[in-house]
Scaffold this motif. Structure first.
Motif, short mmCIF file in Angstrom:
data_model
loop_
_atom_site.label_atom_id
_atom_site.label_comp_id
_atom_site.label_asym_id
_atom_site.label_seq_id
_atom_site.Cartn_x
_atom_site.Cartn_y
_atom_site.Cartn_z
N ASP A 18 30.42 -68.70 76.34
CA ASP A 18 29.98 -67.07 76.58
C ASP A 18 31.13 -66.10 76.20
OD1 ASP A 18 29.45 -64.74 77.40
OD2 ASP A 18 28.64 -65.51 78.96
N GLU A 29 27.93 -63.48 73.96
CA GLU A 29 27.21 -64.30 72.94
C GLU A 29 27.51 -65.81 73.17
OE1 GLU A 29 28.08 -65.66 68.24
OE2 GLU A 29 29.32 -63.72 69.08
N THR A 36 27.53 -69.87 72.50
CA THR A 36 27.54 -70.80 71.52
C THR A 36 27.72 -72.21 72.02
OG1 THR A 36 29.94 -70.41 71.32
CG2 THR A 36 28.34 -69.10 69.46
#
Ligand code: MG
Length: 295
Positions: A90, A94, A96
């Motif tokens: 995080d 965002e 991923t």
């Protein structure tokens, strides 16, 4: 609490600062936000508590049953996802993926994670998130076991490093990373006589060897835990945070009125211990800091 002299201020007790969760796990202090976030696993959300305002709110929802988390060397959050069966990052909101497969087979349900000084991501992979419907999605043990892995982000190599624990759960390094501690929570019923201990390994050239039992927890299981700058282990149990010296001697207990799942150090100077315990977060001042605290 005289037995914790030098570690906890005289007369201090764990006090509840936030509540409203179903099962609290994965606490981590975010210096940049001045707040604590943690997982409400069955609620499928991440909660946030701000000591400055006293307000507790939702940090993120529909998070695919996140569990344990830590900070990476760059300050981003590295966390475990039961639902997506992976370890993920995080970065300012965002999300991923970091790693989700071992030799082409999906991981089980990563539970807790630490980042070593060299940037490697070490995590446990028990089965809870694929066997307990409230904590993930039903699934199979695709690689057929529950191991601890080391993921090297530089080479993208994922290596099993601990394979002798039935349900590996919490993990942490000693301050110099010469020792790795891993808990076994396979005896998850509160008064079970098996699988409620912490094992310790010598870490030699990045490989844990010579595993042996470090501490048996009498009441409950040692789910998550942290190591302080002196090498003491602060572990969850049924009804307390139990503190062990590096030699395995029990230094004392911090009573907690709910079942404890995990802890972390935080606060402005990193000396407050935050305790994730079932519905709530408790806090107690201490006189030490996390072994991995980075300036
Ligand atoms: Mg855990």
């Amino acid at each position: 609490m005289p037995e914790l002299d030098g570690l906890v201020p005289s007369g201090a007790h764990a006090q509840r600062v936030a509540t409203g969760a179903t099962w609290s796990e994965g606490p981590v202090w975010l210096p940049a936000r001045g707040s604590l976030i943690w997982s409400d696993i069955p609620g499928d959300r991440i909660l946030e508590y701000s000591p400055a305002t006293g307000v507790t709110g939702e940090y993120r929802t529909a998070v695919e049953f996140t569990n344990g988390r830590t900070l990476d060397l760059d300050g981003s959050i590295v966390q475990c996802s039961h639902g997506l069966r992976r370890v993920e990052r995080d970065t300012g909101g965002e999300i991923t993926p970091i790693v989700d497969r071992f030799e082409g087979r999906r991981l089980n349900s990563p539970n807790d994670v630490v980042v070593a000084a060299d940037g490697a991501v070490w995590f446990t992979d028990p089965s809870y998130g694929i066997t307990q419907p409230a904590e993930g999605h039903p699934g199979e043990l695709e690689y057929g076991a529950c191991w601890v892995f080391r993921y090297d982000p530089a080479t993208e190599e994922l290596a099993p490093v601990v394979t002798d624990i039935a349900q590996p759960n919490g993990l942490a390094f000693s301050p110099d990373e010469s020792l790795l501690y891993v808990s076994d929570t396979s005896g998850a019923s509160d008064l079970s006589d098996v699988g409620h201990h912490i094992r310790v390994y010598d870490v030699v050239a990045g490989v844990p060897v010579n595993g042996r039992v470090f501490a048996e927890i009498e009441r409950g299981v040692p789910d998550g835990f942290r190591v302080d700058e002196h090498g003491n282990i602060w572990t969850s149990s049924l009804d307390a945070v139990i503190v062990y010296a590096p030699d395995g001697s029990r230094l004392g207990d911090i009573p907690v009125p709910e079942k404890v799942a995990n802890v972390c150090f935080g606060g402005p100077d990193g000396t407050e211990l935050y305790i994730a315990a079932t519905t709530s977060i408790y806090r107690i001042p201490t006189l030490t800091r996390d072994a991995a605290a980075r300036p």
